[in-house]
Design a protein around this motif. Sequence first.
Motif, PDB file in Angstrom:
ATOM      1  N   PHE A 569       0.808  -1.218   0.000  1.00 57.31           N
ATOM      2  CA  PHE A 569       0.000   0.000   0.000  1.00 57.31           C
ATOM      3  C   PHE A 569       0.846   1.276   0.000  1.00 57.31           C
ATOM      4  O   PHE A 569       0.355   2.354   0.344  1.00 57.31           O
ATOM      5  N   ALA A 570       2.117   1.144  -0.389  1.00 55.91           N
ATOM      6  CA  ALA A 570       2.975   2.329  -0.469  1.00 55.91           C
ATOM      7  C   ALA A 570       2.456   3.324  -1.501  1.00 55.91           C
ATOM      8  O   ALA A 570       2.663   4.532  -1.370  1.00 55.91           O
ATOM      9  N   SER A 571       1.765   2.817  -2.534  1.00 54.56           N
ATOM     10  CA  SER A 571       1.225   3.690  -3.585  1.00 54.56           C
ATOM     11  C   SER A 571      -0.268   3.911  -3.417  1.00 54.56           C
ATOM     12  O   SER A 571      -0.961   4.279  -4.374  1.00 54.56           O
ATOM     13  N   GLY A 572      -0.776   3.693  -2.230  1.00 53.35           N
ATOM     14  CA  GLY A 572      -2.204   3.884  -1.984  1.00 53.35           C
ATOM     15  C   GLY A 572      -3.004   2.680  -2.434  1.00 53.35           C
ATOM     16  O   GLY A 572      -2.562   1.526  -2.309  1.00 53.35           O
ATOM     17  N   LEU A 573      -4.185   2.927  -2.973  1.00 55.69           N
ATOM     18  CA  LEU A 573      -5.108   1.853  -3.366  1.00 55.69           C
ATOM     19  C   LEU A 573      -5.141   1.672  -4.885  1.00 55.69           C
ATOM     20  O   LEU A 573      -6.179   1.324  -5.454  1.00 55.69           O
ATOM     21  N   VAL A 574      -3.987   1.865  -5.540  1.00 52.66           N
ATOM     22  CA  VAL A 574      -3.972   1.799  -7.000  1.00 52.66           C
ATOM     23  C   VAL A 574      -4.314   0.406  -7.520  1.00 52.66           C
ATOM     24  O   VAL A 574      -4.797   0.259  -8.651  1.00 52.66           O
ATOM     25  N   ASN A 575      -4.086  -0.621  -6.710  1.00 50.20           N
ATOM     26  CA  ASN A 575      -4.375  -1.993  -7.142  1.00 50.20           C
ATOM     27  C   ASN A 575      -5.711  -2.503  -6.598  1.00 50.20           C
ATOM     28  O   ASN A 575      -5.974  -3.714  -6.653  1.00 50.20           O
ATOM     29  N   TRP A 576      -6.530  -1.596  -6.104  1.00 47.01           N
ATOM     30  CA  TRP A 576      -7.738  -2.001  -5.398  1.00 47.01           C
ATOM     31  C   TRP A 576      -8.933  -1.161  -5.839  1.00 47.01           C
ATOM     32  O   TRP A 576      -8.792  -0.023  -6.266  1.00 47.01           O
ATOM     33  N   THR A 577     -10.099  -1.759  -5.667  1.00 46.76           N
ATOM     34  CA  THR A 577     -11.363  -1.053  -5.881  1.00 46.76           C
ATOM     35  C   THR A 577     -12.102  -1.010  -4.551  1.00 46.76           C
ATOM     36  O   THR A 577     -12.377  -2.046  -3.950  1.00 46.76           O
ATOM     37  N   ALA A 578     -12.374   0.204  -4.069  1.00 50.91           N
ATOM     38  CA  ALA A 578     -13.133   0.366  -2.823  1.00 50.91           C
ATOM     39  C   ALA A 578     -14.601   0.572  -3.165  1.00 50.91           C
ATOM     40  O   ALA A 578     -14.942   1.474  -3.939  1.00 50.91           O
ATOM     41  N   VAL A 579     -15.473  -0.264  -2.602  1.00 53.52           N
ATOM     42  CA  VAL A 579     -16.910  -0.193  -2.869  1.00 53.52           C
ATOM     43  C   VAL A 579     -17.635   0.031  -1.544  1.00 53.52           C
ATOM     44  O   VAL A 579     -17.546  -0.784  -0.622  1.00 53.52           O
ATOM     45  N   SER A 580     -18.334   1.154  -1.436  1.00 57.71           N
ATOM     46  CA  SER A 580     -19.087   1.469  -0.222  1.00 57.71           C
ATOM     47  C   SER A 580     -20.561   1.151  -0.453  1.00 57.71           C
ATOM     48  O   SER A 580     -21.203   1.719  -1.349  1.00 57.71           O
ATOM     49  N   VAL A 581     -21.104   0.231   0.332  1.00 57.64           N
ATOM     50  CA  VAL A 581     -22.503  -0.162   0.231  1.00 57.64           C
ATOM     51  C   VAL A 581     -23.355   0.672   1.182  1.00 57.64           C
ATOM     52  O   VAL A 581     -24.403   1.186   0.822  1.00 57.64           O
ATOM     53  N   THR A 582     -22.856   0.820   2.410  1.00 57.98           N
ATOM     54  CA  THR A 582     -23.582   1.561   3.440  1.00 57.98           C
ATOM     55  C   THR A 582     -22.593   2.391   4.245  1.00 57.98           C
ATOM     56  O   THR A 582     -21.502   1.922   4.546  1.00 57.98           O
ATOM     57  N   ALA A 584     -20.908   6.475   5.426  1.00 58.70           N
ATOM     58  CA  ALA A 584     -20.094   7.520   4.813  1.00 58.70           C
ATOM     59  C   ALA A 584     -18.612   7.199   4.850  1.00 58.70           C
ATOM     60  O   ALA A 584     -17.824   7.775   4.104  1.00 58.70           O
ATOM     61  N   GLN A 585     -18.198   6.285   5.729  1.00 58.20           N
ATOM     62  CA  GLN A 585     -16.784   5.962   5.864  1.00 58.20           C
ATOM     63  C   GLN A 585     -16.373   4.978   4.766  1.00 58.20           C
ATOM     64  O   GLN A 585     -17.168   4.149   4.331  1.00 58.20           O
ATOM     65  N   THR A 586     -15.120   5.073   4.333  1.00 51.07           N
ATOM     66  CA  THR A 586     -14.629   4.221   3.252  1.00 51.07           C
ATOM     67  C   THR A 586     -13.230   3.708   3.576  1.00 51.07           C
ATOM     68  O   THR A 586     -12.550   4.206   4.487  1.00 51.07           O
ATOM     69  N   TRP A 587     -12.795   2.709   2.798  1.00 52.82           N
ATOM     70  CA  TRP A 587     -11.422   2.219   2.916  1.00 52.82           C
ATOM     71  C   TRP A 587     -10.442   3.317   2.512  1.00 52.82           C
ATOM     72  O   TRP A 587     -10.622   3.996   1.504  1.00 52.82           O
ATOM     73  N   ASN A 612     -21.914   0.525   8.619  1.00 51.98           N
ATOM     74  CA  ASN A 612     -21.141   0.532   7.379  1.00 51.98           C
ATOM     75  C   ASN A 612     -21.073  -0.869   6.781  1.00 51.98           C
ATOM     76  O   ASN A 612     -21.055  -1.870   7.501  1.00 51.98           O
ATOM     77  N   GLU A 613     -21.041  -0.913   5.454  1.00 51.60           N
ATOM     78  CA  GLU A 613     -20.598  -2.102   4.733  1.00 51.60           C
ATOM     79  C   GLU A 613     -19.705  -1.605   3.605  1.00 51.60           C
ATOM     80  O   GLU A 613     -20.155  -0.876   2.715  1.00 51.60           O
ATOM     81  N   ASP A 614     -18.431  -1.992   3.669  1.00 55.29           N
ATOM     82  CA  ASP A 614     -17.450  -1.506   2.698  1.00 55.29           C
ATOM     83  C   ASP A 614     -16.539  -2.640   2.276  1.00 55.29           C
ATOM     84  O   ASP A 614     -16.032  -3.399   3.117  1.00 55.29           O
ATOM     85  N   ARG A 695      -9.623 -12.641  -7.739  1.00 55.81           N
ATOM     86  CA  ARG A 695      -9.585 -11.385  -6.982  1.00 55.81           C
ATOM     87  C   ARG A 695      -9.867 -11.715  -5.523  1.00 55.81           C
ATOM     88  O   ARG A 695     -10.659 -12.608  -5.226  1.00 55.81           O
ATOM     89  N   ILE A 696      -9.241 -10.942  -4.625  1.00 59.51           N
ATOM     90  CA  ILE A 696      -9.456 -11.091  -3.192  1.00 59.51           C
ATOM     91  C   ILE A 696     -10.185  -9.851  -2.692  1.00 59.51           C
ATOM     92  O   ILE A 696      -9.886  -8.722  -3.117  1.00 59.51           O
ATOM     93  N   ALA A 697     -11.142 -10.058  -1.799  1.00 59.01           N
ATOM     94  CA  ALA A 697     -11.909  -8.925  -1.265  1.00 59.01           C
ATOM     95  C   ALA A 697     -11.946  -8.977   0.258  1.00 59.01           C
ATOM     96  O   ALA A 697     -12.087 -10.058   0.855  1.00 59.01           O
ATOM     97  N   PHE A 698     -11.805  -7.799   0.872  1.00 59.57           N
ATOM     98  CA  PHE A 698     -11.969  -7.639   2.313  1.00 59.57           C
ATOM     99  C   PHE A 698     -13.296  -6.927   2.545  1.00 59.57           C
ATOM    100  O   PHE A 698     -13.518  -5.821   2.026  1.00 59.57           O
ATOM    101  N   LYS A 699     -14.167  -7.554   3.332  1.00 59.51           N
ATOM    102  CA  LYS A 699     -15.482  -6.983   3.609  1.00 59.51           C
ATOM    103  C   LYS A 699     -15.529  -6.496   5.057  1.00 59.51           C
ATOM    104  O   LYS A 699     -15.370  -7.279   5.994  1.00 59.51           O
ATOM    105  N   TYR A 700     -15.783  -5.210   5.216  1.00 59.24           N
ATOM    106  CA  TYR A 700     -15.878  -4.597   6.542  1.00 59.24           C
ATOM    107  C   TYR A 700     -17.327  -4.260   6.834  1.00 59.24           C
ATOM    108  O   TYR A 700     -18.028  -3.694   5.983  1.00 59.24           O
TER     109      TYR A 700
END
Length: 720
Positions: A569-582, A584-587, A612-614, A695-700
């Motif tokens: 994650f040194a370059s941020g989330l360039v290799n990732w897609t953040a999806v917010s379902v519920t 205001a907070q996000t990855w 939240n669901e992110d 693809r791998i996904a982390f669900k919060y």
Amino acid sequence: MKKYNSILKYIFIVVASLFVIGCVHDDKYDEPTLDNFQCRTADYYTTGAGKGLTKWTLTTLKTKAQNAAIIDKAYIEGYVSSSDETGNIYKTIYIQDSPTNPTEGLTVSVDAVSTYTKFPQGSKVYIDLEGLALTTYGGVIQLGMITPAGTRIPEKEVNNHIFRDCNVRENIIPKVLTMSQFSSSNNLIGCLVEIKNVEFDSRALCSTFAPTGTTVDKTIGEGWDGVNKKYLRTAVVRNSGYASFANQLVPAGNGSFVGVFSKYQPGSTPTYQLYINRVTDLNMEGDKNGDGVDEHFPRLDGIAANPCGFNPATLTAKTVADVKQFAAGTTNWVQITGDFYLKAQIVANDETGNLYKYVYVEDATGGIRVNINKTDLYLESRFKLGKDVNIKLKNLYVRSVNGEIQLGDLFNNNTQFGQIEEANMYKYFFDSNLPARAVVPTERTISQLTNADVGRWIKLKDVQFINSDLGKMLTESNTVTNRTLEDCSGKTIILRTSYQADFGTKDNPLKPATVELEGGKGDAYAILSVFNGTYQLWITKLANIDFDNTPRCDGSVYTPIPTIFSDNFASGLVNWTAVSVTGAQTWLVSNQGNSGNNYAIMNGFASGNNANEDWLISKEVSLVGKTQAVLNFTTDVRYSGNALQVYATDNYTGTLSTTSWTQLSPTLDTNTGAFGDWVSSGNVSLNAFLGKNVRIAFKYTSTTSAAATWEVDDFKIKAQ
């Protein structure tokens, strides 16, 4: 022309001086002659070119808007209260509005060192304010300049803004304060102050001001609560490891302390701080009257004489074997009552955190663990690796703890055996003042180990990790992890590693949960301990188990599964897609509390818990043509809430609801009470996705009643 001639004259004098004294090494320096160099007088602002500038007081300046360049043609004047000659004050000039009885002080942040050569303590200075800016750091208003590199005045700009009055050099008389006045004296931050009848607390006694290269805090106390055995008021003394006096012992007596007054207040509660200009400003130790008596004792806490002297002639020497013999034949704690001392070498300390609040010492007769209730012991000169330390033994205890005899003290109202309290360290540990020696291991095979080796630094020849450990990380949970070493005859021994260890550096941490075991064969260097009859090893650095790319006992060469995709994650989330379902907070990506190293973070708390669901979904990684694949990452959790869920898919549609997800079962951090205990997921099989793109996904998820903070780092997919 006169100005340029003066500058050339100054340069000539400096060069000539360097030629004359270049071969002399002396910690004392003559103050340079700076007459007519970078000088102004008050006339410049009354009848000279600066006549149009408005004079502001320090009080007026502090009322101006912050975080924006000052556009007013204004100036301030003051007197330098600080000196960076000893290196304890760094890239800062402190000034006050009067050399005696000041009413206002100021912190001036400059990107320059050795400012004492131009602006020695007591100098009257004028500061032209146009183009400078006010900021606040740690609750302290500072004058600097807003630049891409920060808010310090760049060195090349100092001469355009700060001018010395070479006709005025005052003696700065410290403003006498009591600590009870600190909270009502914020206007004096930056002033030179004197606090009388104070002393460094017992935790600082017989230690140096600071270890080389590291800034540390010491505490001074004022007033004494005899019932609760504590100071009525305290303040922090900040000491730089680069100060010329860093390796001097802190004065042990009671007296007056003179330093620059400051504070650090990131929240609602301030911590008042003091900066020493030079140790000669402290009058807290020594024979004042020439009568052979140190009049700075007794101290407020009752210490009647300087405790930091060590005279072996008054004590009887004991060996490690002698100390262990005190506890022979019993599992109870045994107090040492004689006037004895032990001289032994530090053979293992807590520098990497794999040993925690204890060190091992060794002499010719054996080694022993010494328990101390303090972290970062390795920073102190007494506990540097290879140093000889003198330990006064009287009143300490020895005990067999699960079969290992240890040295320590009693706690919890003398009902439990354990660590020597930090406040009592001065009673027992004395630097030998001898240079560190190489730590020489005792060479053994696993079969040769005996109880006489427990506590020693040993070398085990030709060992390797057992086959079932290969591919694993050094640690895999938020506890101590066992791995097994074997020799070529099949004899085994346990290697213990704490998840809290860090085998990297301050700037580049290396968590054991991210370190894959090396599959070769080699020599292991470690402390030998024992637990209920089972021998255990503890390393202090990764080089102690360097088995890389060497043949194993059977002649084979182990090849670890190569990493085909990784992200720290040194370059941020360039290799990732953040999806917010519920919610205001996000990855996000952060490096807070992680020494500048990035990690992904999701936190559903913002002015309260939020639902939240992110999701955080990785880019596609090809497992086509692979016969084996695993996933590995680390997590850190804080606060109660739902567990993080981890999924994999080979048919991501771009929509969560229409994608087929397979839930994975990694090991996750479970310690919700603290940050920093990164836990390895272990090698999570991805064999179900061989020949596909995964693809791998982390669900919060969080709720209005519980919102944990989850952090993810060191993400790897390995395949072959």
